[in-house]
Write a protein that holds these residues in place. Structure first.
Motif, PDB file in Angstrom:
ATOM      1  N   GLN A 154       5.111   5.023   9.848  1.00 28.27           N
ATOM      2  CA  GLN A 154       6.264   4.152   9.612  1.00 28.27           C
ATOM      3  C   GLN A 154       6.931   4.486   8.274  1.00 28.27           C
ATOM      4  O   GLN A 154       6.255   4.752   7.287  1.00 28.27           O
ATOM      5  CB  GLN A 154       5.823   2.686   9.601  1.00 28.27           C
ATOM      6  CG  GLN A 154       5.227   2.235  10.927  1.00 28.27           C
ATOM      7  CD  GLN A 154       5.522   0.788  11.249  1.00 28.27           C
ATOM      8  OE1 GLN A 154       6.425   0.501  12.029  1.00 28.27           O
ATOM      9  NE2 GLN A 154       4.781  -0.124  10.666  1.00 28.27           N
ATOM     10  N   THR A 155       8.257   4.451   8.275  1.00 30.80           N
ATOM     11  CA  THR A 155       8.958   4.552   7.004  1.00 30.80           C
ATOM     12  C   THR A 155       8.721   3.249   6.245  1.00 30.80           C
ATOM     13  O   THR A 155       8.256   2.252   6.814  1.00 30.80           O
ATOM     14  CB  THR A 155      10.474   4.721   7.202  1.00 30.80           C
ATOM     15  OG1 THR A 155      10.973   3.518   7.822  1.00 30.80           O
ATOM     16  CG2 THR A 155      10.809   5.928   8.066  1.00 30.80           C
ATOM     17  N   ARG A 156       9.037   3.261   4.980  1.00 29.20           N
ATOM     18  CA  ARG A 156       8.828   2.051   4.189  1.00 29.20           C
ATOM     19  C   ARG A 156       9.643   0.882   4.755  1.00 29.20           C
ATOM     20  O   ARG A 156       9.178  -0.245   4.810  1.00 29.20           O
ATOM     21  CB  ARG A 156       9.187   2.324   2.723  1.00 29.20           C
ATOM     22  CG  ARG A 156       9.005   1.154   1.791  1.00 29.20           C
ATOM     23  CD  ARG A 156       7.589   0.638   1.716  1.00 29.20           C
ATOM     24  NE  ARG A 156       6.669   1.575   1.134  1.00 29.20           N
ATOM     25  CZ  ARG A 156       5.364   1.324   0.966  1.00 29.20           C
ATOM     26  NH1 ARG A 156       4.843   0.167   1.341  1.00 29.20           N
ATOM     27  NH2 ARG A 156       4.573   2.237   0.441  1.00 29.20           N
ATOM     28  N   GLN A 157      10.850   1.169   5.200  1.00 31.92           N
ATOM     29  CA  GLN A 157      11.662   0.104   5.783  1.00 31.92           C
ATOM     30  C   GLN A 157      11.023  -0.454   7.058  1.00 31.92           C
ATOM     31  O   GLN A 157      11.006  -1.664   7.278  1.00 31.92           O
ATOM     32  CB  GLN A 157      13.085   0.608   6.103  1.00 31.92           C
ATOM     33  CG  GLN A 157      13.945   0.894   4.893  1.00 31.92           C
ATOM     34  CD  GLN A 157      13.842   2.348   4.446  1.00 31.92           C
ATOM     35  OE1 GLN A 157      12.821   3.006   4.643  1.00 31.92           O
ATOM     36  NE2 GLN A 157      14.893   2.849   3.819  1.00 31.92           N
ATOM     37  N   GLU A 158      10.518   0.447   7.898  1.00 31.23           N
ATOM     38  CA  GLU A 158       9.854   0.002   9.122  1.00 31.23           C
ATOM     39  C   GLU A 158       8.605  -0.803   8.796  1.00 31.23           C
ATOM     40  O   GLU A 158       8.286  -1.796   9.456  1.00 31.23           O
ATOM     41  CB  GLU A 158       9.486   1.217   9.993  1.00 31.23           C
ATOM     42  CG  GLU A 158      10.687   1.911  10.601  1.00 31.23           C
ATOM     43  CD  GLU A 158      10.358   3.291  11.173  1.00 31.23           C
ATOM     44  OE1 GLU A 158      11.194   3.810  11.933  1.00 31.23           O
ATOM     45  OE2 GLU A 158       9.291   3.871  10.855  1.00 31.23           O
ATOM     46  N   SER A 159       7.923  -0.373   7.755  1.00 30.80           N
ATOM     47  CA  SER A 159       6.710  -1.067   7.336  1.00 30.80           C
ATOM     48  C   SER A 159       7.048  -2.462   6.822  1.00 30.80           C
ATOM     49  O   SER A 159       6.408  -3.448   7.186  1.00 30.80           O
ATOM     50  CB  SER A 159       6.022  -0.250   6.239  1.00 30.80           C
ATOM     51  OG  SER A 159       4.955  -0.957   5.688  1.00 30.80           O
TER      52      SER A 159
ATOM     53  N   TYR B  14       0.872  -1.177   0.000  1.00 30.32           N
ATOM     54  CA  TYR B  14       0.000   0.000   0.000  1.00 30.32           C
ATOM     55  C   TYR B  14       0.901   1.216   0.000  1.00 30.32           C
ATOM     56  O   TYR B  14       1.925   1.266   0.672  1.00 30.32           O
ATOM     57  CB  TYR B  14      -0.932   0.010   1.215  1.00 30.32           C
ATOM     58  CG  TYR B  14      -0.421  -0.721   2.435  1.00 30.32           C
ATOM     59  CD1 TYR B  14       0.584  -0.182   3.231  1.00 30.32           C
ATOM     60  CD2 TYR B  14      -0.920  -1.973   2.772  1.00 30.32           C
ATOM     61  CE1 TYR B  14       1.059  -0.851   4.345  1.00 30.32           C
ATOM     62  CE2 TYR B  14      -0.455  -2.657   3.890  1.00 30.32           C
ATOM     63  CZ  TYR B  14       0.535  -2.085   4.669  1.00 30.32           C
ATOM     64  OH  TYR B  14       1.009  -2.754   5.767  1.00 30.32           O
ATOM     65  N   MET B  15       0.508   2.228  -0.789  1.00 29.35           N
ATOM     66  CA  MET B  15       1.406   3.373  -0.924  1.00 29.35           C
ATOM     67  C   MET B  15       1.522   4.165   0.382  1.00 29.35           C
ATOM     68  O   MET B  15       2.570   4.735   0.674  1.00 29.35           O
ATOM     69  CB  MET B  15       0.959   4.293  -2.068  1.00 29.35           C
ATOM     70  CG  MET B  15       1.017   3.639  -3.450  1.00 29.35           C
ATOM     71  SD  MET B  15       2.576   2.800  -3.814  1.00 29.35           S
ATOM     72  CE  MET B  15       3.675   4.189  -3.935  1.00 29.35           C
ATOM     73  N   GLU B  16       0.440   4.196   1.152  1.00 30.66           N
ATOM     74  CA  GLU B  16       0.534   4.859   2.456  1.00 30.66           C
ATOM     75  C   GLU B  16       0.928   3.815   3.491  1.00 30.66           C
ATOM     76  O   GLU B  16       0.157   2.891   3.770  1.00 30.66           O
ATOM     77  CB  GLU B  16      -0.810   5.477   2.851  1.00 30.66           C
ATOM     78  CG  GLU B  16      -0.725   6.244   4.177  1.00 30.66           C
ATOM     79  CD  GLU B  16      -2.099   6.596   4.767  1.00 30.66           C
ATOM     80  OE1 GLU B  16      -2.198   7.628   5.431  1.00 30.66           O
ATOM     81  OE2 GLU B  16      -3.069   5.838   4.571  1.00 30.66           O
ATOM     82  N   THR B  17       2.085   3.957   4.060  1.00 28.93           N
ATOM     83  CA  THR B  17       2.493   3.020   5.110  1.00 28.93           C
ATOM     84  C   THR B  17       1.675   3.282   6.377  1.00 28.93           C
ATOM     85  O   THR B  17       0.971   4.282   6.483  1.00 28.93           O
ATOM     86  CB  THR B  17       3.996   3.179   5.409  1.00 28.93           C
ATOM     87  OG1 THR B  17       4.237   4.562   5.696  1.00 28.93           O
ATOM     88  CG2 THR B  17       4.848   2.730   4.244  1.00 28.93           C
TER      89      THR B  17
END
Lengths: 744, 163
Positions: free
Chosen positions: A258-263, A177-180
């Motif tokens: 969350q950042t993408r990495q965290e997500s 999903y584009m919105e984390t």
């Protein structure tokens, strides 16, 4: 049907829509969550002392700060909110920090000292099932077993003319999903908590947070819409508990995004599965025996792992009628990332295997693969895959015949092959259950009111994640009542104002909105007309609802505003359950949707790269409610499935993510997909079918992978059994010399 | 995004630029990203953040008319530049023809990638009013959408250039 612009459209194309991660509040703090450094370890010590001394840090929470249940999970709360003794995957949380800025929160995480004692990493179901494997949970490493048996499988195999056996492997897929995950959690002056965080079931989040915080549900308000995509991925709790605990600890609004990495690290993914299928046919091509074993890597915690396995087991023989069936499924805990709900819900994995079997069997007995399907596919009155009675439906045959026409047309217009390019066409079909299934609590409901200010308010406990539920509600309500969209006020996604409608999952939203309106419209219209008759002195029978108010003989006699003025609001509610089979078979579905997919591929013999040049989807899901929404779901689902087929794999090595962001985890871009996507909506239902439009949120994703796989075989003779199909695998297949000789 | 707070205090930078035609002057940390300046300092949240590494295009903006990802642009780099965000394309009374086309063709679903898509479309159509298939693919190659499968976006762009 006319193209209707979505109610949320204008706000979205102008960028004015506030997503929950866009919100800010006065005095707001920023928070971050410390996740485990190891996929499996004992926590020897955890010290937040240094971090607390960092200027700007306002609160740090650990397991000691969880007031009530330190666990979450939609069905079984086996995932610690904050780990105390053991971590079981790299997304496990140990602490969370609220600070004056995101940078300070990030710095504070680095200052938290954790000493771990690494434990053996069970990074595959095989390792987790080994006798020597440590138990990840008290009950062992098997989360769930499921199965289905019908007929005498051994006797049936002994009578088969041909038997095909294959093991299929499918990857871990990221929702992307584009919105984390994120939002803001606000402590209110009255001691209550408002949680502005996306989810697919606000009331379920409220329940889960209540038992974590030890706080009555009435004191927690969940605002869960809009979302920048979810696809099943935000149904389970994610950052809500940390935001809530920190908001309560500081008395200030707390934002987590969350950042993408965290997500990537903490979010659930689609279950990787290994599926072995052994299927036999007689001389005439009739399917006689079908044996399936499924091993699912469910990761560290349960979430919806059991239900997903049940769904895969149910759909193991798909739309086919087979004498003897033996399906066994196993969902296994590992130290990999948590697998959970994802658009298709186990159907995508099993359909890839099943439709692979159909083409292999047809080839084995020298039969046309379409003919084999036609011979074995379910007819209108046939029972469902678990032997349960289902709503009579011709859907399977209809999508097959539609796909067959497209298939033949495409075969006749194959592009000329070049020296280094081969093209192929493939087909696959599927059926997909909607709703949660028999024996699962699956309540639905809605509320229709004429408000004091003269608005027709329609309220549901659903969420808008992009799927278009708002457009569905608008279309279904205006059609049911005869009013215009400007008369409506649609209320969703806020537990303070919505009735319980169940979860926004399982392709159930469209269906349940329609069912609700069928129940609501009669009593609501009656009350409106009675009120109007009193007000105008005109006989009730002569009045009807029309755009803007109450009409008689083509004239508006009374506006909704005038009708509402000075009166108590008119409110009509309904509560009911998603329709289930009369046969009490656990998890069995009653309403299904159907898909027939035709894919055309171009295989580059030099690079092994596969390009899907055409994708046509025939979908049978009842009447189309909103054309743009329907098309968007089918096309978008199809492309998400193309990613699953050719590109996407969340690679994990020894329990650590090797793909951390969208640079190493590739999802389809505009150049990776056919420029024109095609679809046919088959809207007819049997006359006796009173179940209306079905949701199409999932069906577009289910049968794309096997259609592409079958097209690859058609192009180069390579039988795909492992997704995603990598260029290396294509090149290796050619080195092994299995390129179709007859195609040169 | 790790910053050294001491250095931040001592080396703040003044930056002036035009945002959607309005002059902006701010003092920023040298490590602040343009996307954070736009979203957090200026409260213009139409510009989104998703991957943070310039791969997805959700944060796309126009810098002197050229498409750029604001997550890989530092705030101080905006100095003297004309910055356009999605907010600059419409006002309360009227929306841009590209936005109208996205509405009518369903060029979005969740809408989170949409501001970036709209900016990429504007960048394309400003320089190439009748783009070919290849030109459309090229123009959106840095923008990811997880919902639509791109069909609706392509139809939106085609509608925008035919109108």
């Amino acid at each position: 049907m006319e193209k209707k612009i979505r109610p949320d459209g204008r706000e979205k194309v102008t960028g004015r829509l506030k997503y929950l991660t866009d919100l800010t509040f006065p005095e707001m703090l920023w928070a971050k969550v410390l996740r485990s450094a190891y996929p499996h370890a004992r926590i020897l010590s955890l010290s937040t002392e240094k971090a607390r001394k960092l200027p700007g840090v306002r609160a740090i929470i650990t397991h000691e700060d969880v007031p009530a249940l330190n666990g979450f999970g939609i069905v079984t709360p086996d995932q610690p909110v904050l780990c105390k003794d053991v971590v079981r995957y790299v997304g496990d949380a140990l602490a969370a920090v609220a600070a004056d800025s995101i940078e300070i929160a990030a710095r504070a995480l680095e200052l938290i000292e954790v000493h771990y004692e690494p434990l053996p990493v069970l990074d595959s179901p095989e390792k987790a099932l080994a006798k020597s494997a440590p138990f990840l949970h008290p009950g062992g490493n098997v989360l769930h077993r499921a199965g289905f048996q019908k007929g005498d499988i051994q006797a049936a195999f002994s009578q088969c003319a041909k038997i095909v056996e294959e093991t299929y492997e499918v990857p871990r897929q990221l929702h992307a999903y584009m919105e984390t995950e994120g939002g803001v959690i606000v402590p209110e002056k009255d001691g209550s908590l408002t949680v502005y965080v996306g989810t697919q079931h606000g009331f379920k989040d409220r329940f889960q947070l209540s038992r974590i915080l030890g706080m009555p549900e009435e004191k927690i308000r969940i605002i869960s819409s809009p979302m920048g995509g979810s696809f099943g991925g935000k149904d389970e709790l994610n950052i809500q508990p940390y935001g809530a605990l920190l908001a309560l600890a500081t008395g200030r609004p707390v934002k987590i995004h969350q950042t993408r990495q965290e997500s990537m690290r903490s979010s659930i993914k689609r279950h990787p599965m290994k599926i072995t299928m052994k299927t036999g046919v007689d001389q005439t091509g009739r399917l006689r025996a079908h044996q399936t074993t499924i091993t699912a890597d469910t990761g560290a915690y349960a979430t919806l792992g059991p239900a997903i396995l049940d769904f895969a087991v149910e759909h193991a023989c798909g739309p086919y009628i087979i004498d003897a069936v033996d399906t066994k499924g196993l969902s296994v805990f590992t130290n990999n990332g948590v697998s959970g709900e994802f658009r298709g819900f186990g159907g995508n994995q099993i359909t890839f295997a099943l439709e692979g079997q159909m083409d292999r069997l047809a080839a084995a007995i020298g039969m046309d693969a379409l003919e084999l399907r036609r011979l074995n596919i379910r007819r209108k009155e046939d029972p469902g895959p678990l032997g349960q009675r289902i709503a009579p439906t011709n859907g399977a045959l209809e999508v097959l015949e539609s796909a067959a026409r497209v298939y033949h047309a495409k075969k006749q217009h194959m592009p000329k092959r070049s020296t280094w390019k081969r093209t192929g066409t493939g087909l696959a079909v599927t059926m997909h259950g909607g709703g949660l299934g028999f024996g699962r609590m699956d309540p639905a409901g809605g509320r229709l009111s004429l408000t004091e200010n003269g608005k027709v308010e329609i309220a549901f406990g659903f969420e808008e994640a992009g799927q278009g539920i708002l457009a569905v509600i608008e279309a279904v309500t205006t059609e049911a009542l005869g009013c215009k969209k400007e008369d409506l006020s649609i209320v969703i996604g806020d537990t303070a104002f919505v009735p319980s409608s169940g979860s926004t999952t399982a392709s159930r939203g469209t269906s349940m909105v329609w069912h609700s309106l069928q129940r609501l419209k009669g009593p609501f219209i009656k009350q409106l007309l009675q009120g109007a008759a009193q007000r105008t002195g005109i006989e009730e029978e002569e009045l009807s609802i029309g755009p803007g108010g109450i009409w008689k003989e083509g004239r508006c006699m009374l506006s909704f505003e005038s009708l509402a003025a000075g009166k108590e609001p008119i409110v009509v509610s309904t509560q009911f359950d998603f329709p289930v089979s009369p046969d009490p078979i656990d998890s069995a579905h009653f309403l299904y949707t159907y898909s027939g997919v035709v894919a055309q591929v171009e295989v580059d013999l030099l690079t092994g790269k596969i390009k899907v040049t055409e994708l046509h989807q025939s979908t049978a899901a009842g009447p189309v409610v909103n054309e743009l929404g329907y098309r968007g779901q089918i096309e978008g689902g199809g492309v998400m499935a193309l990613g699953y087929t050719l590109m996407e794999d969340v690679v994990m090595k020894e329990g650590q993510y090797a793909t951390e962001n969208l640079d190493s985890y590739l999802i389809p871009g505009i150049g990776d997909v056919p420029f024109q996507l095609e679809l046919e909506a088959i809207e007819t239902l049997p006359l006796e079918d009173h179940y209306g439009p079905r949701g199409v949120g999932e069906i577009g994703t289910v049968a794309v992978a096997p259609a592409v796989a079958n097209a690859i075989y058609d192009a180069i003779g390579f039988r795909v059994s492992c997704l995603p199909v990598k260029p290396e695998a294509v090149l290796q297949s050619m080195e092994r010399g299995i390129l179709h000789e007859n195609r040169f | 995004m790790k910053t050294d707070s001491k250095r931040e205090e001592t080396e703040m930078i003044q930056v002036s630029f035009q945002l959607n035609g309005e002059p902006v002057q701010l003092t920023v940390s040298p490590v602040m990203r343009a996307v954070d300046l736009i979203r957090n300092e200026l409260g213009q949240t139409g510009t989104k953040i998703s991957c943070g590494i310039g791969r997805c295009g959700a944060c796309s903006i126009l810098l002197n008319g050229r498409l750029a990802v604001s997550c890989l642009t530092l705030a101080y780099q905006l100095e003297g530049i004309s910055v356009e965000t999605v907010e600059g394309l419409s006002d309360q009374s009227a929306i841009h023809p590209i936005q109208e086309a996205f509405l009518e063709e369903g060029g979005f679903q969740c809408g989170y990638c949409t501001p970036g898509m709209v900016m990429a479309a504007k960048c394309l159509l400003d320089s190439n009013p009748k783009p070919s298939e290849a030109a459309i693919q090229e123009a959106f190659s840095g923008n990811l959408c997880r919902c639509t499968g791109y069909g609706g976006i392509i139809r939106s762009v085609q509608r925008a250039c035919s109108s």
